[in-house]
Design a protein around this motif. Structure first.
Motif, PDB file in Angstrom:
ATOM      1  N   ASP A 162      -1.499  35.509   1.099  1.00  0.00           N
ATOM      2  CA  ASP A 162      -2.028  34.239   1.628  1.00  0.00           C
ATOM      3  C   ASP A 162      -1.697  33.024   0.764  1.00  0.00           C
ATOM      4  OD1 ASP A 162      -3.118  35.315   3.951  1.00  0.00           O
ATOM      5  OD2 ASP A 162      -4.972  35.871   2.931  1.00  0.00           O
ATOM      6  N   HIS A 163      -0.602  33.067   0.029  1.00  0.00           N
ATOM      7  CA  HIS A 163      -0.211  31.917  -0.789  1.00  0.00           C
ATOM      8  C   HIS A 163       0.887  31.076  -0.144  1.00  0.00           C
ATOM      9  CE1 HIS A 163      -2.118  34.325  -4.072  1.00  0.00           C
ATOM     10  NE2 HIS A 163      -2.672  33.140  -4.258  1.00  0.00           N
ATOM     11  N   VAL A 164       1.603  31.609   0.837  1.00  0.00           N
ATOM     12  CA  VAL A 164       2.665  30.855   1.507  1.00  0.00           C
ATOM     13  C   VAL A 164       2.147  30.406   2.866  1.00  0.00           C
ATOM     14  CG1 VAL A 164       4.973  30.988   2.514  1.00  0.00           C
ATOM     15  CG2 VAL A 164       4.519  32.074   0.323  1.00  0.00           C
ATOM     16  N   PHE A 165       2.348  29.129   3.147  1.00  0.00           N
ATOM     17  CA  PHE A 165       1.907  28.549   4.408  1.00  0.00           C
ATOM     18  C   PHE A 165       3.123  28.125   5.208  1.00  0.00           C
ATOM     19  CE2 PHE A 165      -1.368  27.859   1.248  1.00  0.00           C
ATOM     20  CZ  PHE A 165      -2.457  28.450   1.870  1.00  0.00           C
ATOM     21  N   ALA A 166       3.106  28.417   6.504  1.00  0.00           N
ATOM     22  CA  ALA A 166       4.232  28.095   7.381  1.00  0.00           C
ATOM     23  C   ALA A 166       3.762  27.190   8.511  1.00  0.00           C
ATOM     24  CB  ALA A 166       4.829  29.380   7.955  1.00  0.00           C
ATOM     25  N   GLN A 167       4.547  26.155   8.764  1.00  0.00           N
ATOM     26  CA  GLN A 167       4.325  25.279   9.908  1.00  0.00           C
ATOM     27  C   GLN A 167       5.619  25.262  10.696  1.00  0.00           C
ATOM     28  OE1 GLN A 167       3.290  21.632   7.842  1.00  0.00           O
ATOM     29  NE2 GLN A 167       1.189  21.826   8.621  1.00  0.00           N
ATOM     30  N   SER A 168       5.512  25.408  12.012  1.00  0.00           N
ATOM     31  CA  SER A 168       6.736  25.458  12.819  1.00  0.00           C
ATOM     32  C   SER A 168       6.643  24.512  14.002  1.00  0.00           C
ATOM     33  CB  SER A 168       7.000  26.888  13.305  1.00  0.00           C
ATOM     34  OG  SER A 168       5.921  27.359  14.068  1.00  0.00           O
ATOM     35  N   VAL A 169       7.817  24.037  14.425  1.00  0.00           N
ATOM     36  CA  VAL A 169       7.938  23.153  15.575  1.00  0.00           C
ATOM     37  C   VAL A 169       9.292  23.440  16.227  1.00  0.00           C
ATOM     38  CG1 VAL A 169       8.931  21.258  14.222  1.00  0.00           C
ATOM     39  CG2 VAL A 169       7.739  20.764  16.354  1.00  0.00           C
ATOM     40  N   PHE A 170       9.347  23.322  17.567  1.00  0.00           N
ATOM     41  CA  PHE A 170      10.624  23.504  18.246  1.00  0.00           C
ATOM     42  C   PHE A 170      11.612  22.464  17.736  1.00  0.00           C
ATOM     43  CE2 PHE A 170      13.549  22.098  21.535  1.00  0.00           C
ATOM     44  CZ  PHE A 170      14.257  23.273  21.748  1.00  0.00           C
ATOM     45  N   ASP A 171      12.869  22.901  17.496  1.00  0.00           N
ATOM     46  CA  ASP A 171      13.879  21.983  16.987  1.00  0.00           C
ATOM     47  C   ASP A 171      15.068  21.827  17.919  1.00  0.00           C
ATOM     48  OD1 ASP A 171      14.575  20.365  14.507  1.00  0.00           O
ATOM     49  OD2 ASP A 171      16.400  21.550  14.803  1.00  0.00           O
ATOM     50  N   HIS A 172      15.681  22.924  18.354  1.00  0.00           N
ATOM     51  CA  HIS A 172      16.887  22.821  19.176  1.00  0.00           C
ATOM     52  C   HIS A 172      17.199  24.160  19.853  1.00  0.00           C
ATOM     53  CE1 HIS A 172      18.379  24.400  15.336  1.00  0.00           C
ATOM     54  NE2 HIS A 172      19.368  24.937  16.033  1.00  0.00           N
ATOM     55  N   TRP A 173      18.262  24.163  20.639  1.00  0.00           N
ATOM     56  CA  TRP A 173      18.782  25.369  21.277  1.00  0.00           C
ATOM     57  C   TRP A 173      20.086  25.744  20.586  1.00  0.00           C
ATOM     58  CZ3 TRP A 173      16.411  27.940  25.321  1.00  0.00           C
ATOM     59  CH2 TRP A 173      15.358  27.281  25.919  1.00  0.00           C
ATOM     60  N   GLU A 174      20.351  27.049  20.457  1.00  0.00           N
ATOM     61  CA  GLU A 174      21.614  27.522  19.874  1.00  0.00           C
ATOM     62  C   GLU A 174      22.243  28.561  20.786  1.00  0.00           C
ATOM     63  OE1 GLU A 174      21.256  29.179  15.967  1.00  0.00           O
ATOM     64  OE2 GLU A 174      20.906  27.226  15.057  1.00  0.00           O
ATOM     65  N   VAL A 175      23.576  28.591  20.799  1.00  0.00           N
ATOM     66  CA  VAL A 175      24.301  29.599  21.548  1.00  0.00           C
ATOM     67  C   VAL A 175      24.178  30.921  20.802  1.00  0.00           C
ATOM     68  CG1 VAL A 175      26.575  30.303  22.377  1.00  0.00           C
ATOM     69  CG2 VAL A 175      25.914  27.896  22.458  1.00  0.00           C
ATOM     70  N   VAL A 176      23.844  31.982  21.543  1.00  0.00           N
ATOM     71  CA  VAL A 176      23.706  33.315  20.954  1.00  0.00           C
ATOM     72  C   VAL A 176      25.100  33.897  20.751  1.00  0.00           C
ATOM     73  CG1 VAL A 176      22.787  35.637  21.323  1.00  0.00           C
ATOM     74  CG2 VAL A 176      21.502  33.648  22.093  1.00  0.00           C
ATOM     75  N   ASP A 177      25.342  34.501  19.588  1.00  0.00           N
ATOM     76  CA  ASP A 177      26.634  35.129  19.323  1.00  0.00           C
ATOM     77  C   ASP A 177      26.850  36.290  20.280  1.00  0.00           C
ATOM     78  OD1 ASP A 177      27.230  33.422  17.235  1.00  0.00           O
ATOM     79  OD2 ASP A 177      26.366  34.748  15.721  1.00  0.00           O
ATOM     80  N   GLY A 178      28.060  36.398  20.791  1.00  0.00           N
ATOM     81  CA  GLY A 178      28.411  37.509  21.664  1.00  0.00           C
ATOM     82  C   GLY A 178      28.635  37.064  23.096  1.00  0.00           C
ATOM     83  N   ASP A 179      29.379  37.868  23.823  1.00  0.00           N
ATOM     84  CA  ASP A 179      29.703  37.610  25.216  1.00  0.00           C
ATOM     85  C   ASP A 179      28.766  38.446  26.091  1.00  0.00           C
ATOM     86  OD1 ASP A 179      30.785  37.310  27.740  1.00  0.00           O
ATOM     87  OD2 ASP A 179      32.854  37.565  27.088  1.00  0.00           O
TER      88      ASP A 179
END
Length: 165
Positions: free
Chosen positions: A75-92
Motif C-alpha cells: 500500500d505504498h504505491v498509488f496509481a491514478q489513471s485516465v483514458f489517453d488515446h487509442w493504439e493499433v494492436v500489433d498483428g493482422d
C-alpha cells in the motif's frame, strides 16, 4: 473493400501515474512490464525517497492493476489513471496467430458467431438467383463502355433501366 484494406484492431490506452517510495521501484517496473505497459516518463522527487512514473497501460491489461500495486508495495504505491488515446494492436486480425486466437475468436463466439472469420470468396460478387448461383466473372464488366451499368435483372428499361454513374 474493408476485407481487402488491411483492417487492424485498435485498443484504448490509459495514462497511469504511479507515485511511491524508491524501494518499490523495481517491483513496480516488473509489474508494468507483465501488462504490456510502456513507461512514458519517470522522475525522482528531489530531496525525497519518492518516484513519479507515467506509463501507458492498455485497458485490457488494467483489470486488477491497482490491487497488484497495493499488494506488491504494501500500500505504498498509488496509481491514478485516465483514458489517453487509442493504439493499433500489433498483428493482422485476418492471419492465424495469437491475435486471432486469443482476441478475435472469443469476441466472435461471445456474439454468437462462428470463431473462424469467413473466407473472402463469401463476399465476392455472387448473387442467389432461383436455385443456382450466378457469379460475375472478372472479364464481364458490369459497366459497359457508355458509362452506364445494367441492373441485376439484366434489363435496360425503366424503372430498372440504366443507372448513370
Amino acid at each position: 473493400a474493408q476485407y481487402l484494406s488491411g483492417p487492424r484492431l485498435m485498443e484504448p490506452v490509459l495514462l497511469v501515474e504511479l507515485r511511491g517510495p524508491e524501494h518499490t521501484h523495481a517491483d513496480v517496473m516488473a509489474a508494468i512490464s507483465r501488462r504490456r505497459a510502456r513507461v512514458v516518463e519517470q522522475e525522482q522527487r528531489d530531496g525525497t525517497p519518492m518516484f513519479v512514473m507515467r506509463v501507458y497501460l492498455p485497458v485490457a491489461e488494467s483489470l486488477g492493476f491497482n490491487e497488484e500495486m497495493s499488494r506488491i508495495s504494501e500500500d505504498h504505491v498509488f496509481a491514478q489513471s485516465v483514458f489517453d488515446h487509442w493504439e493499433v494492436v500489433d498483428g493482422d486480425p485476418l492471419v492465424d496467430g495469437p491475435l486471432r486466437r486469443d482476441v478475435i475468436a472469443p469476441l466472435r463466439t461471445g456474439k454468437g458467431l462462428p470463431a473462424a472469420i469467413p473466407p473472402l470468396d463469401r463476399y465476392l460478387d455472387s448473387h442467389r438467383m432461383g436455385r443456382g448461383t450466378c457469379t460475375i466473372a472478372a472479364s464481364e464488366s458490369p459497366i459497359p463502355a457508355g458509362g452506364a451499368r445494367r441492373t441485376p435483372s439484366g434489363g435496360t428499361g425503366r424503372p430498372l433501366g440504366l443507372i448513370k454513374e
